[in-house]
Scaffold this active site. Structure first.
Site, short mmCIF file in Angstrom:
data_model
loop_
_atom_site.label_atom_id
_atom_site.label_comp_id
_atom_site.label_asym_id
_atom_site.label_seq_id
_atom_site.Cartn_x
_atom_site.Cartn_y
_atom_site.Cartn_z
CG ASP A 26 -1.19 1.30 1.24
OD1 ASP A 26 -2.54 1.67 0.09
OD2 ASP A 26 -1.70 2.10 2.48
CG ASN B 287 -8.66 2.14 -2.08
OD1 ASN B 287 -8.18 1.75 -3.34
ND2 ASN B 287 -8.22 2.64 -1.28
#
Length: 498
Positions: free
Chosen positions: A47, A156
């Site tokens: 991430d 994201n």
């Protein structure tokens, strides 16, 4: 057919970005799956925001836009996650930056703070693309690459945004590939985001480690079957309603050390295998046989069928059955069962004379069960030499169990666990997921084997129970292709017999 005295029994998530769950797991902790250490992963998926990049400049910018109200930052973070999930579930898609801007305006309006769309966007986008890496990141990534790990990212943020972030942070050359949810138009932790990366890389979930500072991200990754590592950045905690990550570390340096230990363990196990009692003669280890069978099935079945079975496994795993079933240290459940000839056997009568290996066998329709049963029979002399008995339970009808034993040349007597009643007491029974019921009902003819219409099965569990009736070894895995290795069972038996 000669018979031994072998007895038996078969039997989304809405999480805040700021994560204020329970206290941290001890740094450096490593967990297991199915009672066994996880293999060292080949690929690390990172991430980005907060995991690799420090959000301090962004927090300062957002706080300034909210007229100094930095206390509203947690509300803004949780609003971003909330509406990214709303868009994912409703089939809509705006970029993470657009949702962040909208969320900031919502917070401002709620608190009576004047804020224009342009000002909100400026407060987010500009600092977001120039975030510095945490102090441990660059050296940690280089060390991991030097150790041979493939490194990719999944964020994201938009594809353009993360490229800009990496260039500004000096990370661009440290990653093989950068993946964004732009490609699937769904935000993490939706399963499709992780599956997209697995498909692009052409790897199996268990070969991959998802590294993140967010509990919700790791929950999504573990739901798909990935290994997970939690980086305990300041203020980040774990979510108690999902399985713990496979690694919990304070920074990338500690992760690199933990993975090195895992790799050394794998190498040591590999060197031990030629002398390990997992094989009889030239027979391969059970795990190798299971992997070979799984590969052959995957090659013979259409891709959508393979994916459906894999999805079924992860649905079962998501029920946390591996954690809720009977565990090491707990007392075993006693029961009286009948063999296929009608003989009555009480489990406690078996373990009072010495340890027993209690193994669940799903049925003759299951090739993985038959491989395990054959491997355990090959190890029976060593099990009995250690003073133990092999006890196998099955929900399969007695006449079906007899046919299975004869067809596979197995020298056993199976105890019938009718309707998985004993397995249920051990917490091993699960309802078959809807996606795979047609295959088990129509192709494998499960109702015919079990004599009922209940579309349920027990885990392919293996326990060792000592003379006191206490469980001293437990192998529990939602993946039916993974079973307890005979060598590990023999070691557990020897320990229980002391």
């Amino acid at each position: 057919m000669k018979t031994r005295s072998i007895s038996l029994a078969v039997s989304m998530f809405v999480m805040g970005l700021t994560g204020n769950a329970y206290g941290q797991v001890a740094s450096g902790a490593v967990s297991t799956r199915g009672g066994q250490p996880m293999p060292t992963p080949k690929i690390l998926i990172f991430d980005v925001n907060e995991t690799l990049l420090d959000l301090t400049p962004l927090k300062a910018s957002v706080g300034e836009a909210l007229h100094g109200r930095e206390d509203l930052l947690p509300l803004w973070f949780s609003t971003i996650l909330h509406y990214s999930l709303v868009e994912t579930l409703s089939g809509e898609y705006h970029s993470f930056g657009e949702i962040g801007t909208a969320a900031l305006m919502m917070v401002a309006e709620t608190k009576g703070i004047e804020l224009t769309s342009d000002r909100a966007k400026e407060a987010i986008v500009t600092p977001l693309r120039s975030l510095p890496p945490h102090a441990d990141v660059i050296a940690g990534l280089r060390a991991l690459k030097d150790d041979g790990f493939r490194i990719v990212s999944l964020t994201n943020s938009s594809a353009i945004g993360v490229e800009t972030q990496f260039r500004n942070a000096g990370l661009i050359d440290l990653f093989e590939t950068r993946y964004s949810v732009d490609s699937v138009k769904k935000f993490k932790p939706h399963p499709d985001t992780y599956r997209f990366v697995l498909k692009e890389l052409g790897v199996q979930p268990e070969e991959v480690l998802m590294v993140a500072a967010h509990a919700w991200d790791l929950a999504g990754a573990k739901n798909v079957g990935l290994q997970t590592a939690f980086i305990a950045r300041p203020g980040k905690t774990l979510y108690p309603n999902v399985a713990k990550p496979d690694y919990v570390v304070s920074d990338l340096a500690e992760l690199q050390k933990a993975l090195k230990v895992s790799s050394q363990r794998d190498q040591a196990n590999s060197l031990e295998k030629p002398n390990a009692p997992t094989a009889v003669g030239d027979t391969a280890s059970l795990s190798a046989q299971l992997q070979e069978k799984a590969a052959a099935n995957a090659a013979n079945y259409p891709a959508d069928v393979v994916q459906t079975y894999a999805q079924g496994i992860e649905i079962v795993r998501a029920t946390d059955i591996e954690e809720s079933a009977k565990q090491v240290g707990e007392m075993a459940i006693d029961a009286q069962l009948s063999g296929w000839k009608g003989e009555q056997v009480r489990l406690s009568d078996l373990w009072q004379d010495g340890p027993i290996v209690l193994m669940w066998y799903r049925g003759g329709w299951c090739p993985y069960c038959n491989l395990q049963l054959r491997a355990m029979q090959q190890a029976i002399d060593q099990i009995e030499h250690a003073g133990a008995k092999l006890v196998v339970l099955t929900p399969e009808l007695p006449e079906k169990a007899r046919a299975t034993a004869e067809a596979n040349e197995l020298d056993i007597v199976a105890l019938h666990d009718r309707d998985s009643a004993v397995a249920r007491k051990y917490g091993l029974v699960f309802q078959l997921p809807e996606v795979i019921i047609p295959a088990y009902r129509d192709k494998l003819r499960l109702p015919e084997y079990n004599g009922n219409d209940a579309m349920e099965l027990p885990l392919s569990a293996t326990y060792v129970i000592d003379k006191s009736g206490r469980i001293t070894f437990a192998f529990l895995d939602a993946d039916y292709k993974k079973r307890a290795e005979p060598a590990d069972v023999i070691k557990a038996v020897q320990a229980a017999a002391r």
